[in-house]
Design a protein around this motif. Structure first.
Motif, short mmCIF file in Angstrom:
data_model
loop_
_atom_site.label_atom_id
_atom_site.label_comp_id
_atom_site.label_asym_id
_atom_site.label_seq_id
_atom_site.Cartn_x
_atom_site.Cartn_y
_atom_site.Cartn_z
N UNK A 190 -3.63 -2.87 -5.47
CA UNK A 190 -3.63 -3.96 -6.44
C UNK A 190 -2.85 -5.15 -5.90
N UNK A 191 -1.69 -4.87 -5.29
CA UNK A 191 -0.86 -5.94 -4.73
C UNK A 191 -1.59 -6.67 -3.60
N UNK A 192 -2.28 -5.90 -2.76
CA UNK A 192 -3.03 -6.50 -1.65
C UNK A 192 -4.12 -7.42 -2.17
N UNK A 193 -4.85 -6.97 -3.19
CA UNK A 193 -5.93 -7.78 -3.75
C UNK A 193 -5.37 -9.05 -4.38
N UNK A 194 -4.26 -8.93 -5.11
CA UNK A 194 -3.64 -10.09 -5.75
C UNK A 194 -3.18 -11.10 -4.71
N UNK A 195 -2.64 -10.62 -3.59
CA UNK A 195 -2.18 -11.53 -2.53
C UNK A 195 -3.35 -12.32 -1.96
N UNK A 196 -4.51 -11.67 -1.86
CA UNK A 196 -5.66 -12.34 -1.24
C UNK A 196 -6.34 -13.31 -2.20
N UNK A 197 -6.67 -12.84 -3.42
CA UNK A 197 -7.50 -13.66 -4.33
C UNK A 197 -6.70 -14.29 -5.46
N UNK A 198 -5.46 -13.86 -5.67
CA UNK A 198 -4.66 -14.40 -6.75
C UNK A 198 -4.64 -13.51 -7.98
N UNK A 199 -3.85 -13.86 -8.96
CA UNK A 199 -3.73 -13.07 -10.18
C UNK A 199 -4.95 -13.26 -11.06
N UNK A 200 -5.09 -12.35 -12.05
CA UNK A 200 -6.17 -12.49 -13.02
C UNK A 200 -7.48 -11.87 -12.60
N UNK A 201 -7.48 -11.07 -11.54
CA UNK A 201 -8.73 -10.44 -11.10
C UNK A 201 -9.16 -9.30 -12.00
N UNK A 202 -8.23 -8.71 -12.77
CA UNK A 202 -8.59 -7.68 -13.74
C UNK A 202 -8.72 -6.28 -13.18
N UNK A 203 -8.52 -6.07 -11.89
CA UNK A 203 -8.62 -4.74 -11.29
C UNK A 203 -7.27 -4.05 -11.37
N UNK A 204 -7.26 -2.85 -11.94
CA UNK A 204 -6.00 -2.10 -12.06
C UNK A 204 -5.97 -0.86 -11.17
N UNK A 205 -7.12 -0.46 -10.64
CA UNK A 205 -7.18 0.70 -9.73
C UNK A 205 -7.94 0.27 -8.47
N UNK A 206 -7.19 -0.16 -7.48
CA UNK A 206 -7.77 -0.66 -6.23
C UNK A 206 -7.38 0.28 -5.10
N UNK B 103 -14.86 -3.81 3.38
CA UNK B 103 -15.10 -4.92 4.29
C UNK B 103 -13.81 -5.44 4.89
N UNK B 104 -12.77 -5.55 4.07
CA UNK B 104 -11.46 -6.00 4.53
C UNK B 104 -10.94 -5.07 5.62
N UNK B 105 -11.07 -3.76 5.40
CA UNK B 105 -10.58 -2.78 6.37
C UNK B 105 -11.33 -2.88 7.70
N UNK B 106 -12.66 -3.04 7.63
CA UNK B 106 -13.46 -3.16 8.86
C UNK B 106 -13.03 -4.39 9.65
N UNK B 107 -12.88 -5.53 8.97
CA UNK B 107 -12.49 -6.77 9.64
C UNK B 107 -11.11 -6.66 10.25
N UNK B 108 -10.21 -6.01 9.54
CA UNK B 108 -8.85 -5.87 10.06
C UNK B 108 -8.82 -4.99 11.30
N UNK B 109 -9.54 -3.87 11.26
CA UNK B 109 -9.60 -2.98 12.42
C UNK B 109 -10.24 -3.69 13.62
N UNK B 110 -11.30 -4.42 13.37
CA UNK B 110 -11.95 -5.17 14.46
C UNK B 110 -10.97 -6.16 15.08
N UNK B 111 -10.18 -6.83 14.25
CA UNK B 111 -9.22 -7.83 14.72
C UNK B 111 -8.11 -7.17 15.53
N UNK B 112 -7.65 -6.01 15.06
CA UNK B 112 -6.52 -5.35 15.71
C UNK B 112 -6.89 -4.61 16.98
N UNK C 76 -11.86 -15.00 2.32
CA UNK C 76 -10.46 -15.39 2.47
C UNK C 76 -9.78 -14.68 3.65
N UNK C 77 -10.09 -13.38 3.85
CA UNK C 77 -9.43 -12.68 4.96
C UNK C 77 -10.03 -13.11 6.30
N UNK C 78 -11.28 -13.53 6.30
CA UNK C 78 -11.90 -14.03 7.53
C UNK C 78 -11.23 -15.35 7.96
#
Length: 281
Positions: free
Chosen positions: A34-50, A81-90, A122-124
């Motif tokens: 949840x914290x990771x999602x909030x950092x990327x897209x901001x508050x108010x996304x409504x997701x409580x189980x990420x 998708x975020x995980x794939x992009x991060x692994x590719x980058x790293x 945003x992560x791209x």
């Protein structure tokens, strides 16, 4: 075993392997997601189980080769998708991803575009809501399917092929004592014939769609016999259908299991022909 994948070399592996859970430091927690999602897209996304990013990166590392393709049919907030992009980058890997998400049509909240795709964009670029972050690079295409353009015949064909897969996996001959002795025919090659056995006997399925009754009657049997003759098969016919008011010499009838019908969304109790037979009885 996954428990051995991240074992520390200096500590060695456990003496006995058993069911194990990854600690939160290795796999993350829902609150982390949840914290990771909030950092990327901001508050108010409504997701409580990420799902946390750590968990998905580990799963991808375990099961997908560096040049592989990851499919997530329930993409949610876009962690895959975020995980794939991060692994590719790293690591310099070239994994790709396909993510599918419907969103909530009842609330007219199609967050596939407004949240899932926004997170990936945003992560791209590194343009996080919480501030600029290193750009992961890469790219993606956003494709929207329109409900009115879905080909009903194609959907029914896919359902039939899925049913055949289930029948092939569940069938076995007591005399043969083997589950894999049926040879599947090419997809779409026949109307009824879907497999053969080593005795050159055909296996046939009478099912077109959930709106049509699956009945082995005289006309269906005549068509099956003709199909078998065209394929130069033995004059013994293994036929799957819901009911069989008519059979003939050399016919082996198998009722399609209700669990198979239910798996593809067909309610056997609502079948019009079956209901009529029950009422007449």
């Amino acid at each position: 075993m996954p428990v051995t994948y991240w074992a520390e070399e200096e500590t060695g592996y456990p003496v006995e392997l058993d069911a194990a859970s990854w600690g939160y430091k290795e796999s993350g927690r829902t609150s982390d997601g949840v914290s990771e999602l909030t950092s990327v897209v901001g508050v108010g996304h409504g997701f409580t189980t990420v799902k946390p990013l750590k968990l998905f990166t580990k799963l991808i590392q375990l099961w997908c080769p560096e040049g592989g393709l990851v499919l997530d049919p329930f993409a949610g907030s876009g962690t895959t998708g975020h995980a794939v992009l991060q692994l590719n980058h790293e690591t310099g890997a070239t994994r790709r991803f396909i993510m599918i998400e419907q969103g909530n049509s009842e609330k007219k909240d199609h967050y596939a575009k407004t949240l899932t795709a926004d997170r990936i964009r945003r992560v791209i670029t590194g343009d996080w809501a919480s501030g600029k972050q290193p750009a992961l690079g890469g790219g993606f295409r956003f494709i929207q399917l329109k409900r009115e353009k879905i080909d009903a015949d194609a959907v029914n064909a896919l359902a039939r092929e899925e049913m055949i897969d289930l029948l092939l996996n569940s069938y076995w001959d007591k005399a043969e004592k083997a589950r894999s002795y049926l040879h599947r025919c090419a997809v779409g090659a026949h109307k009824y014939l879907f497999a053969t056995n080593p005795k050159n006997e055909g296996f046939f399925l009478i099912w077109e769609n959930s709106e049509t009754s699956s009945v082995l009657n005289r006309d269906a049997l005549k068509a099956i016999v003709a199909e078998a003759a065209s394929a130069t098969l033995a004059e013994r016919y293994h036929v799957y259908a819901s009911i069989a008011p008519y059979t003939g010499a050399g016919v082996e009838f198998y009722k399609i299991p209700d669990r198979v019908l239910e798996h593809i969304g067909f309610n056997a109790r609502a079948d019009a022909y079956s209901n009529t037979v029950d009422e007449d009885a």
